[in-house]
Structure formats: structure tokens, C-alpha cells
Design a protein around this motif. Structure first.
Motif, PDB file in Angstrom:
ATOM      1  N   ALA A 118     -12.714  -1.963   1.319  1.00 55.68           N
ATOM      2  CA  ALA A 118     -13.640  -1.219   2.196  1.00 55.68           C
ATOM      3  C   ALA A 118     -12.911  -0.112   2.940  1.00 55.68           C
ATOM      4  N   ARG A 119     -11.624  -0.270   3.141  1.00 52.74           N
ATOM      5  CA  ARG A 119     -10.845   0.768   3.840  1.00 52.74           C
ATOM      6  C   ARG A 119     -10.836   2.070   3.030  1.00 52.74           C
ATOM      7  N   LEU A 120     -10.610   1.946   1.733  1.00 47.56           N
ATOM      8  CA  LEU A 120     -10.566   3.153   0.915  1.00 47.56           C
ATOM      9  C   LEU A 120     -11.961   3.739   0.713  1.00 47.56           C
ATOM     10  N   GLN A 121     -12.974   2.866   0.677  1.00 52.50           N
ATOM     11  CA  GLN A 121     -14.350   3.387   0.588  1.00 52.50           C
ATOM     12  C   GLN A 121     -14.684   4.197   1.840  1.00 52.50           C
ATOM     13  N   ALA A 122     -14.238   3.726   2.998  1.00 51.95           N
ATOM     14  CA  ALA A 122     -14.486   4.466   4.251  1.00 51.95           C
ATOM     15  C   ALA A 122     -13.788   5.821   4.222  1.00 51.95           C
ATOM     16  N   LEU A 123     -12.562   5.842   3.713  1.00 50.23           N
ATOM     17  CA  LEU A 123     -11.841   7.121   3.629  1.00 50.23           C
ATOM     18  C   LEU A 123     -12.511   8.073   2.639  1.00 50.23           C
ATOM     19  N   SER A 124     -12.868   7.550   1.478  1.00 47.66           N
ATOM     20  CA  SER A 124     -13.480   8.385   0.451  1.00 47.66           C
ATOM     21  C   SER A 124     -14.775   9.002   0.966  1.00 47.66           C
ATOM     22  N   HIS A 125     -15.584   8.182   1.651  1.00 44.72           N
ATOM     23  CA  HIS A 125     -16.839   8.695   2.195  1.00 44.72           C
ATOM     24  C   HIS A 125     -16.581   9.774   3.252  1.00 44.72           C
ATOM     25  N   ALA A 126     -15.630   9.500   4.129  1.00 44.26           N
ATOM     26  CA  ALA A 126     -15.338  10.463   5.200  1.00 44.26           C
ATOM     27  C   ALA A 126     -14.825  11.784   4.636  1.00 44.26           C
ATOM     28  N   PHE A 127     -13.970  11.712   3.631  1.00 42.89           N
ATOM     29  CA  PHE A 127     -13.447  12.948   3.036  1.00 42.89           C
ATOM     30  C   PHE A 127     -14.573  13.759   2.383  1.00 42.89           C
ATOM     31  N   SER A 128     -15.535  13.047   1.777  1.00 43.26           N
ATOM     32  CA  SER A 128     -16.625  13.752   1.087  1.00 43.26           C
ATOM     33  C   SER A 128     -17.540  14.486   2.068  1.00 43.26           C
ATOM     34  N   GLN A 129     -17.507  14.103   3.322  1.00 45.95           N
ATOM     35  CA  GLN A 129     -18.359  14.737   4.332  1.00 45.95           C
ATOM     36  C   GLN A 129     -17.714  15.977   4.952  1.00 45.95           C
ATOM     37  N   GLU A 130     -16.451  16.214   4.668  1.00 42.41           N
ATOM     38  CA  GLU A 130     -15.717  17.302   5.319  1.00 42.41           C
ATOM     39  C   GLU A 130     -15.510  18.460   4.352  1.00 42.41           C
ATOM     40  N   PRO A 131     -16.139  19.599   4.634  1.00 45.10           N
ATOM     41  CA  PRO A 131     -15.966  20.741   3.709  1.00 45.10           C
ATOM     42  C   PRO A 131     -14.502  21.055   3.438  1.00 45.10           C
ATOM     43  N   LEU A 132     -13.668  20.952   4.454  1.00 47.87           N
ATOM     44  CA  LEU A 132     -12.248  21.289   4.286  1.00 47.87           C
ATOM     45  C   LEU A 132     -11.551  20.345   3.305  1.00 47.87           C
ATOM     46  N   LEU A 133     -12.049  19.115   3.211  1.00 54.42           N
ATOM     47  CA  LEU A 133     -11.358  18.094   2.413  1.00 54.42           C
ATOM     48  C   LEU A 133     -11.997  17.885   1.037  1.00 54.42           C
ATOM     49  N   ARG A 134     -13.140  18.522   0.810  1.00 53.01           N
ATOM     50  CA  ARG A 134     -13.851  18.287  -0.445  1.00 53.01           C
ATOM     51  C   ARG A 134     -13.141  18.924  -1.636  1.00 53.01           C
ATOM     52  N   ASP A 135     -12.471  20.041  -1.415  1.00 51.30           N
ATOM     53  CA  ASP A 135     -11.889  20.796  -2.525  1.00 51.30           C
ATOM     54  C   ASP A 135     -10.428  20.442  -2.772  1.00 51.30           C
ATOM     55  N   ALA A 136     -10.134  19.176  -2.777  1.00 43.25           N
ATOM     56  CA  ALA A 136      -8.758  18.754  -2.993  1.00 43.25           C
ATOM     57  C   ALA A 136      -8.396  18.868  -4.468  1.00 43.25           C
ATOM     58  N   VAL A 137      -7.110  19.097  -4.720  1.00 42.91           N
ATOM     59  CA  VAL A 137      -6.576  18.927  -6.063  1.00 42.91           C
ATOM     60  C   VAL A 137      -6.318  17.431  -6.223  1.00 42.91           C
ATOM     61  N   ARG A 138      -7.012  16.793  -7.143  1.00 45.07           N
ATOM     62  CA  ARG A 138      -6.898  15.334  -7.266  1.00 45.07           C
ATOM     63  C   ARG A 138      -5.802  14.954  -8.254  1.00 45.07           C
ATOM     64  N   ILE A 139      -5.050  13.944  -7.879  1.00 46.21           N
ATOM     65  CA  ILE A 139      -3.993  13.437  -8.750  1.00 46.21           C
ATOM     66  C   ILE A 139      -4.391  12.043  -9.208  1.00 46.21           C
ATOM     67  N   SER A 140      -4.438  11.867 -10.518  1.00 53.24           N
ATOM     68  CA  SER A 140      -4.833  10.563 -11.067  1.00 53.24           C
ATOM     69  C   SER A 140      -3.658   9.604 -11.023  1.00 53.24           C
ATOM     70  N   PRO A 141      -3.858   8.420 -10.481  1.00 57.87           N
ATOM     71  CA  PRO A 141      -2.752   7.468 -10.414  1.00 57.87           C
ATOM     72  C   PRO A 141      -2.331   6.979 -11.794  1.00 57.87           C
ATOM     73  N   ARG A 142      -1.038   6.754 -11.920  1.00 58.51           N
ATOM     74  CA  ARG A 142      -0.489   6.095 -13.122  1.00 58.51           C
ATOM     75  C   ARG A 142       0.519   5.053 -12.641  1.00 58.51           C
ATOM     76  N   GLU A 143       0.779   4.088 -13.516  1.00 54.19           N
ATOM     77  CA  GLU A 143       1.686   3.002 -13.124  1.00 54.19           C
ATOM     78  C   GLU A 143       3.124   3.509 -12.995  1.00 54.19           C
ATOM     79  N   ALA A 144       3.800   3.072 -11.959  1.00 51.44           N
ATOM     80  CA  ALA A 144       5.233   3.351 -11.839  1.00 51.44           C
ATOM     81  C   ALA A 144       5.983   2.616 -12.940  1.00 51.44           C
ATOM     82  N   THR A 145       7.093   3.177 -13.353  1.00 50.33           N
ATOM     83  CA  THR A 145       7.936   2.511 -14.346  1.00 50.33           C
ATOM     84  C   THR A 145       8.880   1.534 -13.641  1.00 50.33           C
ATOM     85  N   LEU A 146       9.455   0.641 -14.424  1.00 53.00           N
ATOM     86  CA  LEU A 146      10.441  -0.287 -13.843  1.00 53.00           C
ATOM     87  C   LEU A 146      11.625   0.491 -13.269  1.00 53.00           C
TER      88      LEU A 146
END
Ligand SMILES: [Zn+2]
Length: 365
Positions: free
Chosen positions: A32-60
Motif C-alpha cells: 500500500a505504501r507504493l500504491q500511495a506514492l504512485s497515486h500521489a505522483f500521478s496527481q502532480e503535473p511536475l512528476l507525471r512526465d518522468a523518464v521511467r526505468i524498468s527494474p531488473r534483477e541484480a546479479t550475484l
């Protein structure tokens, strides 16, 4: 469209995959913490146009630049069994934890690298599990792999940065990050935290050793400390030490559990205090390290406080550099703690300016 160099780019990690790290019912460290952040970011014009980075697994290899190989391998093995349980007293896992924890570390590396290579950028990773309590060989306090330490170590190891400064403003001491970098000459680490509080470490006399005495800084503030004292600690310690240390990148262990409404602590910050700290860091990063400033989420368990504080942080970090107009005055108690720490690290640094607590009483020289 190419982003002009004067513009502060926003790079964001915010992905539903971290919800696969399922918490026990009623646990404060939940998706729920990340859902709250995601929702809040979507409401802010300044934060909507982010360059998104897709997560990938770290290597050993990435994990073991910070963690003991045995710890990393044993932990991954334990997380492979498809069950739920606890790695230790506080640190739960579920069938989706392995992928989420590896992606939290991998995304932290990729975000820091992207911010670093781009320059003049603010990175924010809304990730879980958090990382700053995880030591070289132990999971602790909801943390499995130390995301911020892995990101910092990778910046160094890949030759991107010669020196990295890490500020940990989570309300709990960043014991894991300290453990990893205690005695490391190329890392400046400062943790501001509530004391007494979990995990109990982070006393003022823990200042590093070996090649790098004075590069670990712990600011243990008492409960109910307010934002002005945090700003005073930044102004009297982190800012001038960074000016001497000359980092190539500033990373922030950005927990928002020092907010006054957080259920796990008793500090007195409001959302705008995080913004004021971020503004100071933006100015510092612009002056010292080509604007490279990356925030990685740690704690923060009251959902509105978490979202409002993160938004205030990002709005300030994405704004142009501005000198702080009127320096806040530190309380007498905080001033004494800051002065004490300045005295302890004095042998290892050029002289620092005294903390301003508003006392204009003339003193004999
Ligand atoms: Zn915390």
C-alpha cells in the motif's frame, strides 16, 4: 525531445512488481505504501512526465560488491522455496520476495547509473523491500539487500564515480550502510536518526576508522526533534563536509518515517521539511557534482505522510538551485549534538563553521 542541460530531468522507478513482496496482514511495510506514492505522483503535473526505468534483477556480482557471498547465496536459496516466513525477527518474506528484492537492488543500480550518466537529474526509486538495515552478512529491519550501498558501490566499481556521499534521513539509523562502508575512503555517510530507537546503533562516537576516520557521521537526535534541527545538521555538517569531500554523486536513503504522524517513531517533521532538505541537496548537487541526486525509498509507514513528504521532496529536488533564504535556528539540544560531532571529526577535516542556534551572546575569545 532532448532535454536541455539546464533542465533538471526526473528519472523514476515505480513498478507494481514490488507488490509481489507480500507482507503479513496488518504489517506497516506493505505494498500500500507504493500504491500511495504512485497515486500521489500521478496527481502532480511536475512528476507525471518522468523518464521511467524498468527494474531488473541484480546479479550475484552486484550483490557481492557489498554483501558476503555466503550471505547472498544462502539468502537467495532460502527465498527460492516458494513459501512465506521470516529471515530474522523482523524481516518477512513471501513467494514473490526473491524477485522483488533482486529488482530493488538492480533498479537502484540502474537508476543511479542513469542519473549519473545523464547529469543534472533527480532520481527516485519507489521500491521495497527497503535496504539500509541490511548489513554485509545479515538481513535486518524489513531489509534484505542494501540497495543504497549496492548502488554506491557500483558507481565506484564501474568507474563512474570516484567518491559518493550518502545522506540517510530515515528515522532509523542506517546501520547496514554504515557497516558496509565503515572505513571506506571513498564514501561519506551521514545518518540523522531518532535515538533511542531501533536498531540501537548510530551513536555519535561511531565515526569510521582505518583509512577513513571521520567519514561516518551519526546525528542521534532525541524524540520530537523538528525539521529546523535536521536542516541545521545538514548546514553545519553534511553541506560543508561535501564541499571538502567533493562527491561525484549524492545518494539519499529516503525514509519518510521521521514525519510526525508516522506510527513507528516520534519525530516532529512535516512534509515541507523533507522539501527543505531536498532543496538544500539540489543546490549542493548542482554546485558539486553536476546535479546528480538520487533518492532511494527506505521507510515511511503513514500513507498520507509518506506520499506528501515524497512529493515535497521531489518538487524541491526538481526545482532550480536556490540559496536557503533565512537559515533555520537549531534548538539548544540539537546544537549541542551537532557541536559535539563537529569536535569529534575535527581532526580529520578542515575547520567547520559553528552551528547557528540564534545565541548572539558575546563570548570571550
Ligand atoms: Zn525507518
Amino acid at each position: 525531445m532532448a532535454i536541455p542541460p539546464s533542465q533538471n530531468a526526473f528519472l523514476l522507478v515505480c513498478d507494481a512488481l514490488f507488490s509481489a513482496h507480500a507482507s503479513p496482514a496488518g504489517h506497516p511495510e506493505s505494498s500500500a505504501r507504493l500504491q500511495a506514492l504512485s497515486h500521489a505522483f500521478s496527481q502532480e503535473p511536475l512528476l507525471r512526465d518522468a523518464v521511467r526505468i524498468s527494474p531488473r534483477e541484480a546479479t550475484l556480482e552486484e550483490l557481492t560488491c557489498v554483501h558476503d557471498e555466503k550471505y547472498a547465496i544462502d539468502t537467495l536459496q532460502r527465498l527460492r522455496n516458494g513459501r512465506s516466513g521470516y529471515l530474522e525477527g523482523d524481516t518477512f518474506f513471501s513467494p514473490g520476495t526473491r524477485h522483488a528484492a533482486l529488482c530493488a537492488a538492480g533498479a537502484s543500480v540502474d537508476l543511479a547509473l542513469a542519473v549519473h550518466q545523464r547529469g543534472q537529474a533527480t532520481g527516485f526509486a519507489a521500491l521495497r523491500p527497503p535496504g539500509h538495515h541490511a548489513t554485509q552478512n545479515r538481513a535486518m529491519g524489513f531489509c534484505i539487500f542494501n540497495n543504497v550501498a549496492i548502488a554506491a558501490a557500483q558507481l565506484l566499481q564501474r568507474g563512474q564515480a570516484k567518491r559518493v556521499a550518502i545522506l540517510d534521513w530515515d528515522v532509523h539509523h542506517g546501520n547496514g550502510t554504515q557497516d558496509v562502508f565503515y572505513g571506506h575512503p571513498d564514501i561519506l555517510f551521514m545518518s540523522i536518526h531518532q535515538s533511542p530507537l531501533y536498531p540501537g546503533s548510530g551513536s555519535i562516537d561511531e565515526i569510521g576508522r582505518g583509512d577513513a576516520p571521520g567519514r561516518i557521521l551519526n546525528v542521534p537526535f532525541p524524540p520530537h526533534t523538528k525539521g529546523a534541527d535536521y536542516l541545521a545538521a545538514l548546514r553545519a555538517l553534511f553541506v560543508p563536509l561535501c564541499q571538502q569531500f567533493r562527491p561525484d554523486h549524492i545518494l539519499v536513503s529516503a525514509g519518510f518515517d521521521a514525519h510526525h504522524s508516522d506510527p513507528l517513531s516520534a519525530m516532529g517533521l512535516v512534509a515541507d521539511d523533507f522539501g527543505a532538505m531536498a532543496q538544500m541537496l539540489r543546490t549542493l548537487a548542482d554546485a558539486l557534482c553536476q546535479g546528480r541526486l538520487t533518492f532511494l525509498l527506505e521507510g515511511g509507514y503513514q500513507l498520507d505522510a509518506l506520499a506528501n513528504s515524497a512529493v515535497a521532496t521531489l518538487k524541491a529536488a526538481l526545482s532550480p538551485s536556490t540559496p536557503v533564504a533565512s537559515p533555520p535556528l537549531a534548538s539548544p539540544q540539537a546544537s549541542e549534538i551537532i557541536r559535539d560531532l563537529q569536535r569529534r571529526i575535527a581532526p580529520f577535516w578542515a575547520p567547520l563553521s559553528p552551528v547557528d542556534n540564534g545565541d548572539r551572546t558575546p563570548r570571550p575569545s
